[in-house]
Design an enzyme around this catalytic site. Structure first.
Site, mmCIF file in Angstrom:
data_model
loop_
_atom_site.group_PDB
_atom_site.id
_atom_site.type_symbol
_atom_site.label_atom_id
_atom_site.label_comp_id
_atom_site.label_asym_id
_atom_site.label_seq_id
_atom_site.Cartn_x
_atom_site.Cartn_y
_atom_site.Cartn_z
ATOM 1 N NE ARG A 193 -4.237 -1.503 0.204
ATOM 2 C CZ ARG A 193 -4.398 -2.500 -0.677
ATOM 3 N NH1 ARG A 193 -3.492 -2.711 -1.610
ATOM 4 N NH2 ARG A 193 -5.451 -3.272 -0.621
ATOM 5 C CG HIS A 236 -3.370 -0.640 -6.746
ATOM 6 N ND1 HIS A 236 -3.726 -0.025 -5.570
ATOM 7 C CD2 HIS A 236 -3.449 -1.966 -6.506
ATOM 8 C CE1 HIS A 236 -4.021 -0.944 -4.660
ATOM 9 N NE2 HIS A 236 -3.850 -2.137 -5.210
HETATM 10 C C1 GLV Z 1 -5.091 -5.132 -4.023
HETATM 11 O O1 GLV Z 1 -4.588 -4.104 -3.748
HETATM 12 C C2 GLV Z 1 -5.575 -6.070 -3.062
HETATM 13 O O2 GLV Z 1 -5.668 -5.748 -1.877
HETATM 14 O O3 GLV Z 1 -5.903 -7.190 -3.470
#
Ligand code: GLV
Length: 316
Positions: A231, A279
């Site tokens: 994150r 992401h």
């Molecule tokens: C992606 O960020 C997840 O948490 O799967």
């Protein structure tokens, strides 16, 4: 099937992903009644909510018969930030082979990118320079992984399989064959000075927020690499940029940011030592992840213990 007593599943994420989720869930249990947010219908009908980061937890307090919340990803920090899930409603996350595989591939890509001097060779190519760099020594390139959950353990094994010496750090003691495991604050202090490539796959909790900051970065050997697939909140951006600019950190591969999308004027975009992905390291495939969700809906109905249950106190 009657719905007033709470037998419907609410899905909430981007529209195209919701359609895939609906199809995947229905294929496994055609009796499931599925509602696509914001068309929840009668709030009393909602029994389970399968949600992603966009969903507001305060909104879930509208459903008096809600018995289960499922994250559409591995991470649950988005569900736990204030006001958190409605009291008493269990939260499950995904532990999914495809999700794990995707993250393992992204980690391997970036470890190998740095290990095999790819940034240097790209720069040489741009300048039409034909020059061999010293041969990299896999057995001497120590990889340290922060977080030994489903994702961290899988990445650790894959890297070990390639011949890297692999260390892993977790909050609680863990034992993984072939991986040197560390835990707690002392364990972290012991691992960092030996870590040539640091991979962060931790859950984001109040304890891990900002962990990749000045002190941690200074504890790495000079010229180490940083890879973050967890994150954005794990990294203190100003500290990482400073470490990159002083040469303390030689390169970084980052998939996650705070905020997302990464703002257009953020220095990471154009930084020559930073590799950005949006992401996208590992994306949930509804067809692959749906069985555990249906299983949990059936378990909740039968009053049986849930799988992949989140420890709300621990935050993961
Ligand atoms: C992606 O960020 C997840 O948490 O799967």
């Amino acid at each position: 099937m009657g719905t007033a007593d709470g037998t419907a599943v609410l899905l909430s994420t981007k529209a195209n992903a919701m359609a895939d989720w609906a199809e995947a869930l229905r294929a496994l249990d055609p009796t499931l009644e599925i509602r696509l947010f914001p068309d929840a219908g009668d709030p009393a009908a909602i029994e389970a909510a399968v949600v992603w980061t966009e969903h507001d937890m305060a909104e879930l307090r509208r459903y008096p018969n809600l018995k289960l919340i499922v994250s559409m990803g591995a991470g649950v920090d988005h569900l736990l930030r204030p006001p958190g899930p409605p009291p008493g409603v269990p939260v499950a996350r995904l532990v999914d082979e495809r999700l794990t595989q995707g993250m393992t591939e992204w980690v391997l890509l970036n470890v190998l990118r740095f290990h095999r001097q790819d940034p240097e060779y790209r720069a040489q190519q741009a300048a039409r320079v034909w020059r061999e760099l010293p041969a990299p020594d896999t057995a001497a390139r120590r990889v340290g992984i922060l977080g030994l959950g489903a994702l961290g353990a899988a990445a650790a094994r894959a890297l070990r399989g390639l011949g890297f010496p692999v260390m892993g750090w977790s909050r609680r003691p863990k034992a993984l064959e072939g991986i040197e495991c560390f835990h707690g604050a002392e364990g972290l202090s012991a691992m960092l000075p030996r870590t040539d490539i640091l991979v962060c796959l931790l859950p984001l909790t109040p304890q891990t927020r900002g962990i990749v900051g000045r002190d941690l970065l200074q504890s790495l050997p000079r010229g180490a690499y940083v890879i973050n697939g967890a994150r954005g909140g794990h990294v203190v951006d100003a500290d990482l940029l400073h470490a990159l600019d002083t040469g303390q950190v030689a390169g970084a591969a980052l998939d996650v940011f705070e905020p997302e999308p990464l703002p257009a004027d953020h220095p990471y975009w154009s930084h020559p030592k930073v590799f950005v992905t949006p992401h996208a390291a590992s994306i949930t495939i509804p067809r692959s992840a749906a069985p555990q969700v249906v299983e949990n809906i059936h378990r909740v109905r039968a009053g049986r213990p849930l799988i992949n249950l989140v420890d709300l106190a621990a935050g993961y």
